[in-house]
Design a protein around this motif. Structure first.
Motif, PDB file in Angstrom:
ATOM      1  N   PRO A 125       4.285  37.415  14.568  1.00  0.00           N
ATOM      2  CA  PRO A 125       4.035  38.152  15.811  1.00  0.00           C
ATOM      3  C   PRO A 125       4.872  39.421  15.951  1.00  0.00           C
ATOM      4  CG  PRO A 125       5.210  36.099  16.251  1.00  0.00           C
ATOM      5  CD  PRO A 125       4.763  36.051  14.815  1.00  0.00           C
ATOM      6  N   GLY A 126       5.968  39.504  15.195  1.00  0.00           N
ATOM      7  CA  GLY A 126       6.727  40.750  15.195  1.00  0.00           C
ATOM      8  C   GLY A 126       5.908  41.921  14.686  1.00  0.00           C
ATOM      9  N   ASN A 144       6.955  39.877  21.013  1.00  0.00           N
ATOM     10  CA  ASN A 144       7.889  38.765  20.810  1.00  0.00           C
ATOM     11  C   ASN A 144       9.300  39.106  21.300  1.00  0.00           C
ATOM     12  OD1 ASN A 144       8.592  40.524  18.759  1.00  0.00           O
ATOM     13  ND2 ASN A 144       8.718  38.961  17.175  1.00  0.00           N
ATOM     14  N   HIS A 145       9.495  40.312  21.805  1.00  0.00           N
ATOM     15  CA  HIS A 145      10.779  40.683  22.411  1.00  0.00           C
ATOM     16  C   HIS A 145      10.690  40.773  23.923  1.00  0.00           C
ATOM     17  CE1 HIS A 145      14.063  43.300  23.810  1.00  0.00           C
ATOM     18  NE2 HIS A 145      14.747  42.710  22.854  1.00  0.00           N
ATOM     19  N   THR A 201       1.749  41.629  17.165  1.00  0.00           N
ATOM     20  CA  THR A 201       1.661  41.854  18.613  1.00  0.00           C
ATOM     21  C   THR A 201       2.115  43.246  19.034  1.00  0.00           C
ATOM     22  OG1 THR A 201       3.889  41.055  19.178  1.00  0.00           O
ATOM     23  CG2 THR A 201       2.133  39.393  19.007  1.00  0.00           C
TER      24      THR A 201
END
Length: 947
Positions: free
Chosen positions: A98-99, A495-496, A102
């Motif tokens: 996902p880094g 994801n952050h 997304t």
């Protein structure tokens, strides 16, 4: 409460959050909020008629079982799609990470340097393999890339050709059939006349502006095109070449024999076939055509410290600035797939690619020699990976299918066999045994591959490629894994923290939706495999079409368009076909409100329509009286209205039914842009408001990841009037009884990622979909309530509510010397990606939180904006050395020995307490956009070489 309900995991706010948020907004219930947001006359009276929702566990069991209905045959069909080896290090660290998947389109360059570098690697790969001067960051597929090449060559016609209205475009009969179909679709409304013929006997007359060739030919024959291109250039005819990327490792690059544009697909570089996509197309051309080039271009520039940085270059070519005069309506790229393909080149390097290409060619030569011994003769005099052999198809096909092998059957007496990276000696022996059985001859077994060559000396590549250090440094898994991680750390993704981009709907891409993409039963099917071998796909795609019909209230859907802009174009082409079927050839006027997305007028121009812009009022709504006047004025020629609903300003306009009726009363149809569908699902729909067709962004409302700017899917849903005109495919027929030709190359577009939207709808069900929409509206109005005392909210509905997004007006801050871009950059210091900047109104931020974000994350974002508002208050126009103008602040700045700023390091990097727990550091200071455009560099060469 069902704790295994998918909606519980997808929707952010919990029941406790809900009550607090409703109180902040000032409503007693979510039902009251929806009543005050959506006009009552367009509310759905019944629940969506969908099957009950499945839990994640139930869904994954269902999709695995459905996948077993897909039959994985050995595929030698070719025609631009090949089995490939996906390096596990790339699959695990990019495709399934996902880094990477997304992330959003890299408009905010300072927090996208990793992705930008990965795309620069891709561009370098394309430039060096094609022998061209400039390449873009990828396009949607080979067919549409070829259509963009035709459009570019049409755009750059000589002054004399334009004066004489030269409209003919030559198409070699060696072109892939699906590419030809896309060209037919694109050429017709532009008035371009396609002439299909033999390039060896082509008459180079003055009434042609361009030509396109296939290299190698569609069934494998290699041609030396140098004299063709030289002759074309003598007549000022420009030439595009559609090339196989892997073959260019061994073949003379088209740039070296004079091509003006080179296009193709990078699917062979470690991307699964996925029943047609998504795959990153490539587009390379000459430097002189850079301003006519479609799509994104990643360029090298410098940051505020003069250090090398990357950014998207030459944005002034694009839709939101040039609108109907834009080079293309495509405002995206297949970034995730381009990153994978570029990383495949990094991993293998020039020597690894040579090894793979040599192995593929040796397999083809070995097979041709072996079949020749059986009396099965290859008709290609030279080839790279594909042979065309004479054999009785009626005898070969049943034996091949019995052994689970697919060839391509050109006619009753000829078939083609394309070998690939996965082809082994045992595979070749199996093919030989199939032919031996089919013709009743004794089989023999090969023990080694041939070392002979079937590429003429004149076509053998002699130039070096991929000499840059990046392609010669990361060949072990440890090295590549760390390189990928190094780049990933430079990018801010979902994801952050939340990415609250208005109009772009950056919602959760749930792991359960994504997992099936890695399953061999889904990702290993050739798009032209017989449909009985793809029963699982056929069931899934038909169910998804039905689900989208239910959601929109329409009668039919095509999944073929593989971007939102392509969906716009497909919808307009269906409307065009409808009018033509009724003899209304003159209906070509398209009304577009001035607030519309830039892709709307660009798409209408591509569809050959005359664009009339209608006014919007001060409150942001469509000026109904101006629309009425325009519709009546053009009633004899009115084709359609393009309208976004809720509006681009984030408002459910109460006059929408009156607006659509005006268009229908004057003989037109209504196209609804589905960019804001996340505010409609389960509460209202396009059919209810009176639309005839809409496109849906499956990469927005229906949870396909943005992937750094792609992959996307832009299906269109249509009413009964337009069902007959849905697009087809020349090899696997799709669409309606009066189908238009292809919109994209594969029959079902980017079919693999349709699994994500199918999973999203199947796991949410009717109740979950409705709740998702309610909570998207809840989250937006909660943020509005928290922020409106600090920032003016530009537009609201009649009862003061926003839809699922809102616009903050930042124009007054210019008095303090603060631009909206300063706020966007400062948000990076707070760990957030900026909302949409200066669209649809210059000097504003458009915020869309989506339903996936919980109250805690919404509060963090609101706290950041409120803190920034205080920083704006402290700023003065006389002294621009402030925390906003200097943003973003990098780790290198904050840890430097000297600190020459009038505020503390803590205020620069840690202005709020939450940031210290999970600090994201931008990897460069603010980039210099103008420098990058003045000194365009779009490959890996060091910047010093160009200064």
């Amino acid at each position: 409460m069902r704790t295994d309900a998918f909606a519980l995991r997808h929707i952010g706010p919990n029941e406790n959050d809900l009550q607090t948020m409703l109180k902040t907004i000032g409503v007693a219930s979510i039902e009251q909020l929806i009543y005050e947001t959506i006009p009552d006359d367009i509310r759905l009276k019944n629940e969506l008629n969908l099957e009950p929702a499945l839990s994640e566990f139930e869904y994954l069991s269902h999709i695995q079982n459905l996948g077993t209905k897909n039959k994985i045959f050995k595929s030698y069909i070719g025609l631009g799609y090949h089995p490939t080896v996906i390096p596990a290090v790339i699959q695990r660290n990019i495709f399934e990470n996902p880094g990477w998947y997304t992330a959003y389109t890299p408009y905010q360059a300072e927090i996208a340097q990793g992705r930008l570098e990965a795309i620069l690697n891709f561009q370098t790969t394309i430039i060096e393999l094609t022998g061209m001067e400039i390449a873009n960051a990828s396009l949607l597929d080979e067919g549409t890339a070829a259509a963009e090449a035709m459009a570019l060559l049409f755009d750059v016609r000589t002054r004399e050709q334009k004066k004489n209205n030269v409209l003919k475009f030559f198409v070699s009969d060696e072109l892939l059939p699906q590419t030809l179909s896309v060209l037919q679709t694109r050429s017709t409304p532009k008035g371009i006349e396609l002439v299909v013929g033999n390039h060896e006997t082509f008459n180079f007359s003055d009434d042609y502006f361009g030509a396109i060739l296939q290299y190698p030919g569609k069934f494998g024959q290699l041609y030396d095109y140098s004299s063709f291109i030289a002759n074309a250039h003598e007549k000022e005819i420009k030439v595009a070449v559609a090339a196989d990327i892997l073959s260019l490792v061994k073949l003379t690059p088209p740039g070296e024999f004079g091509a003006d544009v080179v296009v193709g697909t990078t699917q062979r570089f470690g991307i699964p076939m996925g029943y047609g996509g998504p795959h990153a197309a490539f587009f390379a051309t000459k430097e002189e055509y850079k301003r006519s080039m479609p799509g994104r271009i990643i360029g090298v520039t410098i940051d505020a410290n003069g250090n090398r940085a990357l950014r998207m270059a030459l944005g002034t070519r694009e839709q939101h600035i040039k609108r109907e005069k834009a080079t293309s309506n495509i405002c995206t790229a297949q970034v995730l797939l381009a990153v994978m393909a570029g990383m495949y080149a990094v991993y293998h390097g020039p020597n690894g690619l040579k090894y793979i290409a040599n192995k593929v060619h040796a397999s083809a030569v070995t097979l041709a020699d072996a079949l020749n011994k059986l009396g099965i003769y290859n008709t290609n005099t030279s080839f790279f990976d594909t042979i065309a052999v004479k054999a009785d198809a009626s005898k070969v096909k049943p034996v091949a299918e019995k052994h689970e092998v697919n060839f391509f059957y050109i006619d009753n007496e000829t078939l083609s066999i394309s070998v690939n990276e996965t082809t082994s000696l045992s595979d070749l022996n199996q093919i030989i045994s199939i032919f031996a059985e089919a013709i009743g001859k004794e089989c023999f077994t090969l023990s080694e591959a041939s070392s002979s060559n079937s590429i003429p000396a004149s076509l053998e590549r002699k130039s070096a490629f991929l000499t840059h250090e990046v392609f010669n440094s990361h060949h072990s898994e440890s090295q590549l894994m760390r390189y990928i991680k190094k780049l990933e750390r430079k990018d801010l993704s979902l994801n952050h923290s939340m990415i609250s981009l208005g109009s772009c709907t950056m919602k959760l891409n749930a792991a359960a939706e994504m997992l099936p993409l890695s399953m061999a039963n889904w990702n290993s099917i050739h798009p032209f495999a017989p449909i009985e071998q793809a029963e699982g796909y056929q069931i899934m795609l038909k169910k998804l079409e039905h689900q989208l019909n239910v959601v929109t209230g329409f009668a039919g859907t095509t999944l073929q368009p593989n971007s939102g802009a392509q969906g716009e174009y497909a919808g307009l082409m269906a409307i065009r076909a409808y009018h033509l079927s009724r003899g209304d050839h003159h209906r070509n006027v398209c009304l577009i409100p001035s607030s519309a997305h830039g892709t709307n007028p660009a798409s209408a121009a591509m569809a050959g329509m005359q664009i009339i812009v209608t006014k919007t009022m001060e409150n942001g709504n469509i000026d109904v009286e101006d629309l009425r006047v325009r519709a009546i004025e053009h009633k004899d020629n009115l084709s359609c209205l393009m309208v976004t609903y809720p509006s681009t300003h984030g408002v459910f306009e109460s006059a929408i039914c009156e607006i659509t009726q005006i268009i229908h009363d004057n003989g037109g149809l209504v196209y609804m842009d589905g960019a804001n569908m996340n505010a409609q699902v389960g509460l209202t729909n396009p059919a209810t408001i009176g639309a005839d067709v809409c496109h849906l962004n499956l990469h927005k409302t229906f949870a396909i990841p943005h992937g750094g700017g792609g992959p996307g899917v832009g299906p269109i849903c249509v009413n009964e009037k337009l069902v007959p005109f849905l697009p087809t495919n020349p090899i696997i027929p799709t669409g309606g009884v009066e189908a238009i030709t292809a919109i994209s190359a594969a029959p079902y577009g980017s079919a693999l990622v349709c699994l994500i939207s199918y999973g999203y709808i199947t796991m949410l069900g009717a109740e979950g979909l409705k709740k998702a929409t309610q909570y998207a509206i809840l989250n937006a109005n909660y943020m509005k309530a928290r922020l409106e005392s600090h920032y003016p909210v530009l537009y609201s509905g009649e009862m003061g509510r926003a839809a699922h997004e809102m616009i903050l007006d930042c124009r007054a801050f210019k008095e303090k010397g603060i631009e909206v871009g300063d706020i966007a950059k400062r948000l990076m210091d707070y760990g957030f990606h900026a909302p949409t900047v200066s669209f649809p109104v210059a000097g504003t931020l458009m915020i869309e939180p989506t339903e996936s974000e919980d109250k805690a994350e919404l509060d963090r974002f609101c706290d950041a904006l409120i803190s920034i508002r205080k920083e704006i208050e402290a700023a003065t126009k006389e002294d621009l050395n402030n925390v906003l103008h200097n943003a973003p602040h990098t780790l290198a700045m904050v840890t430097a020995d000297s600190w020459k700023f009038p505020y503390s390091r803590e205020q620069a990097a840690f202005p709020l307490d939450y940031i210290a727990e999970n600090k994201f550091w931008p990897s460069v200071r603010r980039v210099d956009d103008a420098y990058g455009d003045r000194n365009l560099v779009c490959s890996c060469a060091p910047i010093e070489a160009y200064i």
